[in-house]
Write an enzyme that holds these catalytic residues in place. Structure first.
Site, PDB file in Angstrom:
ATOM      1  N   SER A  18       0.779  -1.286  -0.028  1.00 47.43           N
ATOM      2  CA  SER A  18      -0.038  -0.054   0.186  1.00 47.43           C
ATOM      3  C   SER A  18       0.689   1.429  -0.057  1.00 47.43           C
ATOM      4  O   SER A  18       1.880   1.311   0.695  1.00 47.43           O
ATOM      5  CB  SER A  18      -0.903  -0.030   1.034  1.00 47.43           C
ATOM      6  N   ASN A  70      10.275   7.307   4.925  1.00 45.55           N
ATOM      7  CA  ASN A  70       9.296   8.200   4.730  1.00 45.55           C
ATOM      8  C   ASN A  70       8.588   8.574   5.804  1.00 45.55           C
ATOM      9  O   ASN A  70       8.162   8.058   6.778  1.00 45.55           O
ATOM     10  CB  ASN A  70       8.462   7.614   3.507  1.00 45.55           C
ATOM     11  N   ASN A 140      -4.926  -0.638   8.079  1.00 43.55           N
ATOM     12  CA  ASN A 140      -3.620  -0.353   8.292  1.00 43.55           C
ATOM     13  C   ASN A 140      -3.952   0.106  10.066  1.00 43.55           C
ATOM     14  O   ASN A 140      -4.368   0.778   9.955  1.00 43.55           O
ATOM     15  CB  ASN A 140      -3.497   0.870   7.609  1.00 43.55           C
ATOM     16  N   CYS A 143      -1.753   3.176  13.314  1.00 39.15           N
ATOM     17  CA  CYS A 143      -2.295   4.225  13.663  1.00 39.15           C
ATOM     18  C   CYS A 143      -2.794   4.340  15.346  1.00 39.15           C
ATOM     19  O   CYS A 143      -3.211   3.586  15.990  1.00 39.15           O
ATOM     20  CB  CYS A 143      -3.801   4.477  12.952  1.00 39.15           C
ATOM     21  N   ASN A 204       4.800  -3.620   7.715  1.00 45.63           N
ATOM     22  CA  ASN A 204       4.736  -2.093   7.465  1.00 45.63           C
ATOM     23  C   ASN A 204       6.183  -1.307   7.775  1.00 45.63           C
ATOM     24  O   ASN A 204       7.100  -2.358   8.181  1.00 45.63           O
ATOM     25  CB  ASN A 204       3.868  -1.115   8.368  1.00 45.63           C
ATOM     26  N   GLY A 229      12.870  -0.807   2.175  1.00 39.79           N
ATOM     27  CA  GLY A 229      13.655  -1.200   1.380  1.00 39.79           C
ATOM     28  C   GLY A 229      14.555  -2.237   1.759  1.00 39.79           C
ATOM     29  O   GLY A 229      14.362  -2.830   3.010  1.00 39.79           O
ATOM     30  N   GLY A 255       8.804  -6.655   2.484  1.00 37.96           N
ATOM     31  CA  GLY A 255       9.928  -5.724   3.245  1.00 37.96           C
ATOM     32  C   GLY A 255      11.280  -6.049   2.393  1.00 37.96           C
ATOM     33  O   GLY A 255      11.868  -6.918   2.675  1.00 37.96           O
TER      34      GLY A 255
HETATM   35  O1  RRO Z   1       1.540   7.901   4.956  1.00 35.40           O
HETATM   36  C1  RRO Z   1       2.541   7.337   5.522  1.00 35.40           C
HETATM   37  O2  RRO Z   1       3.374   8.217   5.850  1.00 35.40           O
HETATM   38  C2  RRO Z   1       2.815   5.904   5.561  1.00 35.40           C
HETATM   39  C3  RRO Z   1       1.815   5.037   6.274  1.00 35.40           C
HETATM   40 BR1  RRO Z   1      -0.014   5.569   6.310  1.00 35.40          BR
HETATM   41  C4  RRO Z   1       2.219   3.707   6.380  1.00 35.40           C
HETATM   42  O3  RRO Z   1       1.511   2.825   6.852  1.00 35.40           O
HETATM   43  N1  RRO Z   1       3.564   3.151   6.403  1.00 35.40           N
HETATM   44  C5  RRO Z   1       4.511   4.500   5.910  1.00 35.40           C
HETATM   45  O4  RRO Z   1       5.693   4.007   5.835  1.00 35.40           O
HETATM   46  N2  RRO Z   1       4.151   5.423   5.562  1.00 35.40           N
END
Ligand code: RRO
Length: 309
Positions: A18, A70, A140, A143, A204, A229, A255
């Site tokens: 995703s 990220n 997901n 959160c 994730n 990565g 992964g």
């Molecule tokens: O949007 C993001 O910063 C993000 C999400 Br929702 C996620 O589930 N995993 C990720 O690495 N970035």
């Protein structure tokens, strides 16, 4: 090479993670060629939330040693915007993709959703339930819970309660995308299964941080982000193996997959499907290459089945 997954028949075992492949933007860049050479056997949307979100302040990316951090922060149009604007475009793109094996078949769409409470998640699932273009749903759970502040997916008890509370909101296959940022990922996978999940996906990104060169302060606008990565590939392998050994529902492993050998490792430890993420940023056709090579890999059970047929 086809694979059965939660009642869906996929042309091969490679899908996307995703948020790592924007199919609508790719359609604008690659045109009809994207449909002719669509890289994934199922397509997972980026995460959708109830309300629209602008995402995190920049900078949002940091190139780490053998990886990427990220902190995108979930920019999205919200549920209504997704259903009204993106879903028709995705459905049109995914209808009749040339999959190479079966001629033209629709690629199943898996919509990924995130909410800060069971109530929010139930609203998201109920709205998606009414849309036949959506084949399956992915939760997901990376959160924070609005009540506890603890990531929903990080605590097995909380995760089981939330999955159980929302399970009845949809009859579509329900995948729980696990977080690796927890003490015991297998316990979380078991909790998801007990709550009623049809499958789990992992991993994730791993929580990570980088400092701006010479500044001694965080580079990312949000302070921290998630590492993906090749740097996380062996962590992913260990977590997927631990989970697959403990649950009886299918596992989607991901992964740091860059090659068919990497994908095969995840299949060997018990994954049913493999997702490609960060590698698609470098090469948008990576998943197609990996699927092709998997079919030729002598270790591959799907390749062996293809040769026997
Ligand atoms: O949007 C993001 O910063 C993000 C999400 Br929702 C996620 O589930 N995993 C990720 O690495 N970035």
């Amino acid at each position: 090479m086809s694979v059965e997954f939660c009642g869906l028949t996929l042309a091969h075992p490679v899908i996307n993670g995703s948020g790592t492949f924007d199919a609508i933007a790719a359609r604008e860049v690659f045109g009809e060629e994207l449909r002719e050479r669509f890289p994934f056997a199922a397509y997972v949307s980026k995460t959708i939330t109830l309300a629209p979100r602008a995402g995190n302040p920049p900078p949002r990316l940091w190139e780490a040693s053998a990886g990427l951090i990220n902190s995108i922060g979930l920019p999205n149009k919200g549920l209504d915007g997704y259903l009204r604007e993106d879903l028709p475009k995705l459905a049109e793109l995914l209808a009749g993709v040339a999959d190479g094996a079966h001629g033209r078949a629709p690629v199943p769409l898996i919509t990924n959703v995130m909410g800060a409470s069971a109530d929010e998640l139930a609203q998201l699932l109920q709205a998606c339930e009414e849309r036949p273009e959506i084949a399956a749903l992915e939760l997901n759970v990376s959160c924070p819970n609005v009540d506890t502040g603890l990531d929903i997916g990080a605590d097995p008890g909380q995760l089981e309660r939330v999955v159980r509370a929302v399970r009845a909101s949809t009859r579509k296959p329900l995948i729980v995308k696990l977080t690796p940022n927890t003490a015991d990922v297998a316990a979380c996978a078991i909790a998801a299964e007990h709550g009623g999940a049809d499958a789990v996906s992992l991993i994730n990104t791993l929580r990570a941080m980088a400092l701006a060169p010479g500044a001694g302060a965080a580079w990312l606008g949000a302070g921290t982000g998630g590492l993906s990565g090749p740097a996380i590939r062996t962590v992913a392998l260990a977590q997927v193996a631990a989970v697959a050994a403990r649950v009886s529902i299918p596992v989607i492993g991901m992964g740091g997959v860059r090659s068919a050998a990497d994908a095969q490792d995840l299949l060997d430890v018990g994954a049913t499907l493999v997702a490609v993420g960060t590698e698609s940023f470098r090469d948008p056709a990576a998943a197609a290459r990996i699927a092709r090579e998997l079919a030729r890999d002598p270790r591959s059970k799907t390749a062996a089945a293809g040769r026997a047929a």
